[in-house]
Design a protein around this motif. Structure first.
Motif, PDB file in Angstrom:
ATOM      1  N   ILE A 318       0.818  -1.208   0.000  1.00 31.24           N
ATOM      2  CA  ILE A 318       0.000   0.000   0.000  1.00 31.24           C
ATOM      3  C   ILE A 318       0.858   1.267   0.000  1.00 31.24           C
ATOM      4  CG2 ILE A 318      -0.221   0.272   2.515  1.00 31.24           C
ATOM      5  CD1 ILE A 318      -3.207   0.854   2.063  1.00 31.24           C
ATOM      6  N   LEU A 319       2.140   1.131   0.377  1.00 29.80           N
ATOM      7  CA  LEU A 319       3.062   2.274   0.399  1.00 29.80           C
ATOM      8  C   LEU A 319       3.836   2.441  -0.907  1.00 29.80           C
ATOM      9  CD1 LEU A 319       4.576   1.991   4.013  1.00 29.80           C
ATOM     10  CD2 LEU A 319       3.009   3.741   3.155  1.00 29.80           C
ATOM     11  N   SER A 320       3.594   1.592  -1.875  1.00 29.66           N
ATOM     12  CA  SER A 320       4.375   1.619  -3.111  1.00 29.66           C
ATOM     13  C   SER A 320       4.385   2.971  -3.831  1.00 29.66           C
ATOM     14  CB  SER A 320       3.889   0.522  -4.065  1.00 29.66           C
ATOM     15  OG  SER A 320       2.517   0.693  -4.382  1.00 29.66           O
ATOM     16  N   PRO A 321       3.310   3.780  -3.782  1.00 33.81           N
ATOM     17  CA  PRO A 321       3.349   5.070  -4.494  1.00 33.81           C
ATOM     18  C   PRO A 321       4.412   6.028  -3.971  1.00 33.81           C
ATOM     19  CG  PRO A 321       1.086   4.458  -3.980  1.00 33.81           C
ATOM     20  CD  PRO A 321       1.961   3.517  -3.234  1.00 33.81           C
ATOM     21  N   ILE A 322       4.801   5.892  -2.722  1.00 28.45           N
ATOM     22  CA  ILE A 322       5.790   6.811  -2.151  1.00 28.45           C
ATOM     23  C   ILE A 322       7.027   6.068  -1.659  1.00 28.45           C
ATOM     24  CG2 ILE A 322       3.999   8.443  -1.447  1.00 28.45           C
ATOM     25  CD1 ILE A 322       4.415   7.444   1.457  1.00 28.45           C
ATOM     26  N   LEU A 323       7.142   4.797  -1.960  1.00 25.06           N
ATOM     27  CA  LEU A 323       8.152   3.951  -1.339  1.00 25.06           C
ATOM     28  C   LEU A 323       9.586   4.438  -1.526  1.00 25.06           C
ATOM     29  CD1 LEU A 323       8.660   1.487   0.361  1.00 25.06           C
ATOM     30  CD2 LEU A 323       8.706   0.102  -1.724  1.00 25.06           C
ATOM     31  N   PRO A 324      10.035   4.794  -2.725  1.00 25.50           N
ATOM     32  CA  PRO A 324      11.449   5.209  -2.863  1.00 25.50           C
ATOM     33  C   PRO A 324      11.802   6.409  -1.988  1.00 25.50           C
ATOM     34  CG  PRO A 324      10.479   4.747  -5.005  1.00 25.50           C
ATOM     35  CD  PRO A 324       9.345   4.757  -4.027  1.00 25.50           C
ATOM     36  N   ASP A 325      10.967   7.436  -2.013  1.00 25.33           N
ATOM     37  CA  ASP A 325      11.245   8.629  -1.213  1.00 25.33           C
ATOM     38  C   ASP A 325      11.124   8.344   0.281  1.00 25.33           C
ATOM     39  OD1 ASP A 325      11.685  10.087  -3.495  1.00 25.33           O
ATOM     40  OD2 ASP A 325       9.626  10.866  -3.593  1.00 25.33           O
ATOM     41  N   LEU A 326      10.085   7.603   0.656  1.00 27.11           N
ATOM     42  CA  LEU A 326       9.887   7.265   2.061  1.00 27.11           C
ATOM     43  C   LEU A 326      11.056   6.442   2.589  1.00 27.11           C
ATOM     44  CD1 LEU A 326       8.055   7.128   4.605  1.00 27.11           C
ATOM     45  CD2 LEU A 326       7.025   5.062   3.616  1.00 27.11           C
ATOM     46  N   GLN A 327      11.484   5.472   1.817  1.00 26.62           N
ATOM     47  CA  GLN A 327      12.575   4.617   2.259  1.00 26.62           C
ATOM     48  C   GLN A 327      13.867   5.414   2.412  1.00 26.62           C
ATOM     49  OE1 GLN A 327      12.891   1.017   0.023  1.00 26.62           O
ATOM     50  NE2 GLN A 327      14.346   0.107   1.434  1.00 26.62           N
ATOM     51  N   ASN A 328      14.109   6.347   1.513  1.00 27.43           N
ATOM     52  CA  ASN A 328      15.303   7.185   1.593  1.00 27.43           C
ATOM     53  C   ASN A 328      15.321   7.994   2.890  1.00 27.43           C
ATOM     54  OD1 ASN A 328      17.669   8.676   0.746  1.00 27.43           O
ATOM     55  ND2 ASN A 328      16.283  10.325   0.156  1.00 27.43           N
ATOM     56  N   VAL A 329      14.194   8.642   3.201  1.00 27.61           N
ATOM     57  CA  VAL A 329      14.106   9.457   4.413  1.00 27.61           C
ATOM     58  C   VAL A 329      14.258   8.578   5.663  1.00 27.61           C
ATOM     59  CG1 VAL A 329      12.497  10.763   5.855  1.00 27.61           C
ATOM     60  CG2 VAL A 329      12.785  11.360   3.447  1.00 27.61           C
ATOM     61  N   CYS A 330      13.578   7.452   5.695  1.00 27.87           N
ATOM     62  CA  CYS A 330      13.605   6.598   6.884  1.00 27.87           C
ATOM     63  C   CYS A 330      14.984   5.982   7.103  1.00 27.87           C
ATOM     64  CB  CYS A 330      12.545   5.509   6.773  1.00 27.87           C
ATOM     65  SG  CYS A 330      10.859   6.144   6.870  1.00 27.87           S
ATOM     66  N   GLU A 331      15.668   5.629   6.035  1.00 36.69           N
ATOM     67  CA  GLU A 331      17.015   5.080   6.195  1.00 36.69           C
ATOM     68  C   GLU A 331      17.993   6.136   6.680  1.00 36.69           C
ATOM     69  OE1 GLU A 331      17.899   3.256   2.473  1.00 36.69           O
ATOM     70  OE2 GLU A 331      16.743   1.432   2.913  1.00 36.69           O
ATOM     71  N   ARG A 332      17.807   7.369   6.243  1.00 39.03           N
ATOM     72  CA  ARG A 332      18.644   8.463   6.754  1.00 39.03           C
ATOM     73  C   ARG A 332      18.382   8.687   8.246  1.00 39.03           C
ATOM     74  NH1 ARG A 332      17.277  13.445   3.201  1.00 39.03           N
ATOM     75  NH2 ARG A 332      18.819  14.442   4.589  1.00 39.03           N
ATOM     76  N   LEU A 333      17.121   8.625   8.634  1.00 35.91           N
ATOM     77  CA  LEU A 333      16.775   8.784  10.046  1.00 35.91           C
ATOM     78  C   LEU A 333      17.331   7.629  10.884  1.00 35.91           C
ATOM     79  CD1 LEU A 333      13.067   9.992   9.756  1.00 35.91           C
ATOM     80  CD2 LEU A 333      15.000  11.311  10.647  1.00 35.91           C
ATOM     81  N   ALA A 334      17.296   6.421  10.325  1.00 41.39           N
ATOM     82  CA  ALA A 334      17.818   5.260  11.042  1.00 41.39           C
ATOM     83  C   ALA A 334      19.311   5.399  11.289  1.00 41.39           C
ATOM     84  CB  ALA A 334      17.533   3.990  10.251  1.00 41.39           C
ATOM     85  N   LYS A 335      20.001   6.035  10.385  1.00 40.75           N
ATOM     86  CA  LYS A 335      21.445   6.217  10.516  1.00 40.75           C
ATOM     87  C   LYS A 335      21.787   7.356  11.469  1.00 40.75           C
ATOM     88  CE  LYS A 335      25.653   6.936   7.784  1.00 40.75           C
ATOM     89  NZ  LYS A 335      26.194   7.138   6.410  1.00 40.75           N
ATOM     90  N   ILE A 336      21.109   8.495  11.306  1.00 39.48           N
ATOM     91  CA  ILE A 336      21.451   9.674  12.099  1.00 39.48           C
ATOM     92  C   ILE A 336      21.092   9.499  13.571  1.00 39.48           C
ATOM     93  CG2 ILE A 336      19.289  10.965  11.805  1.00 39.48           C
ATOM     94  CD1 ILE A 336      20.952  13.482  11.411  1.00 39.48           C
TER      95      ILE A 336
END
Length: 436
Positions: A318-336
């Protein structure tokens, strides 16, 4: 007996002649001057005047018979506004305590002034006649928030209510006592903040005086509404708009709502004082099981307690429409987060937030008519200084579920007045319009 009430004509006139309040649609503070809305201040909400203006300008003029839905009803701002405009409405709320407050408030709007006067007068007399007893409490939060005299007075009211009144009388008095709890606290308990025991207040009401003032306020407002004739009464249900609702398909004409913002505000903690007073939680540790787990995920305490895994959320189709951008932001947050003292789980909070809203839009698409109009008052976010384009992602999720288009209308800038703000990312609040 309660003193004779004076009818506040200025308040009623304000509800009949509304200016264009578009620029203040996100300002719930305005509601504290309006009949009914002022009875209880919740930490979230929007302008009731703006809702009524919207109903007059965009709803009533185009439809003679329509139904408005608020999937995040809160303290029933939208529903009360619809009642005052004689428009049928329905609301959903999952916070158990706020649902009960909203349901009681809606019922009070249609109570008999005579019956309420008798009830309040009886309760006041019972308080006056009650023998002085020093009540004990095992709740440290209450001891921090009240003087011994004030807390004892409040506990006396609680004791009288629990031993001498039955529903629905007890429910009404429960609402009144709840609505004065923060007015009687001598420390920082404003409803837009967490409890601050080290911050003292200069203006504090005694419980008895606060009770008298609140009952007179309610009676005044109910009296002002007494001549109004509503053909449709608002209804609020304790239901979760993320999941399939027991509503007829294509039955909703308009959605007016303001979901929680993904800005780490803990809506469960916002009612900890009230729920502690009534014995519904013992402390902060109870909040997740009793309240937070039922709510849309918008704070890191929620995702941390649920032990959410980012990889699991990213597999949700259900998140596929925004998945690339969402995943990028969340992975950056997971790192920082690993370099931050609190190591807050913003990465899973943000992912869970949009997963929850995606399910809301799926539900709304089923129950909304093809030409329905949806208005979401929303704000963006920047946890750890990483911007989250909330309006864009929510709009794309709505379109993916079958809505035709979306447009964002900015109301105001956010994060500009606090000197201790953690980042310099410009944030905004506005209205996300979604077309059916």
């Amino acid at each position: 007996m309660l003193q004779k009430l004076l009818f506040d004509k200025e308040d009623l006139a304000k509800t009949r002649s509304l200016p264009n309040p578009d620029s203040r649609s996100g300002c719930f503070v305005d509601n504290m001057k309006l009949p009914v809305h002022r009875w209880y201040r919740y930490s979230a909400g929007f302008s009731a005047d703006w809702v009524r203006y919207l109903l007059r300008q965009r709803i009533r003029g185009s439809k003679t018979d329509c139904t408005v839905l608020d999937p995040f009803a809160g303290i029933a701002t939208t529903l009360v506004a619809c009642n005052m405009e004689n428009i049928k409405s329905l609301g959903f709320e999952t916070h158990p305590f706020i649902f009960r407050m909203a349901e009681t408030k809606l019922g009070l709007c249609h109570s008999s002034t005579t019956a309420l006067t008798g009830l309040f007068s009886r309760f006041v007399n019972d308080i006056k006649k009650h023998p002085r007893v020093n009540y004990e409490t095992d709740a440290p939060l209450l001891e921090k928030c009240y003087t011994k005299a004030s807390l004892n007075e409040l506990l006396t009211m609680k004791r009288i209510l629990e031993t001498g009144y039955d529903d629905p009388e007890a429910r009404i008095l429960w609402f009144v006592i709840t609505s004065i709890l923060r007015l009687c606290s001598c420390v920082g308990t404003a409803q837009w903040q967490y409890v601050l025991p080290n911050k003292t207040k200069t203006c504090v009401s005694s419980p008895f005086n606060a009770l008298i003032a609140k009952t007179e306020e309610i009676l005044n407002d109910v009296d002002s509404l007494g001549s109004a004739s509503y053909s449709h009464l608002a209804k609020i249900l304790r239901a979760d708009s993320r999941y399939s609702l027991d509503l007829e398909e294509n039955s909703i004409d308009c959605v007016i709502t303001s979901p929680p913002y993904p800005n780490n505000y803990d809506y469960a903690d916002a009612t900890r004082l009230e729920m502690t007073f009534w014995g519904e939680v013992r402390g902060w540790s109870d909040l997740h099981s009793v309240v937070r787990r039922r709510l849309l995920c918008s704070c890191s305490q929620h995702s941390a307690a649920e032990k959410v895994r980012l990889s699991d959320i990213m597999r949700e189709s259900i998140l596929s429409p925004i998945l690339p951008d969402l995943q990028n932001v969340c992975e950056r947050l997971a790192k920082i987060r690993l370099d931050k003292g609190g190591k807050k789980t913003y990465h899973t909070m943000i992912a869970s937030y949009f997963l929850d809203l995606a399910h809301v839009f799926r539900t709304l698409r089923r129950v909304c008519r093809k030409k329905a109009e949806l208005c979401f008052v929303i704000g963006d976010s920047a946890p750890y200084g990483i911007h989250v384009p909330v309006e864009k992602w929510l709009g794309e999720l709505a379109v993916a579920e079958g809505f035709l288009d979306y447009d964002f209308e900015k109301i105001r800038d956010r994060n500009v007045k606090w000197k201790n703000r953690k980042h310099d990312v410009p944030l905004k609040e506005g209205r996300l319009w979604i077309q059916g």
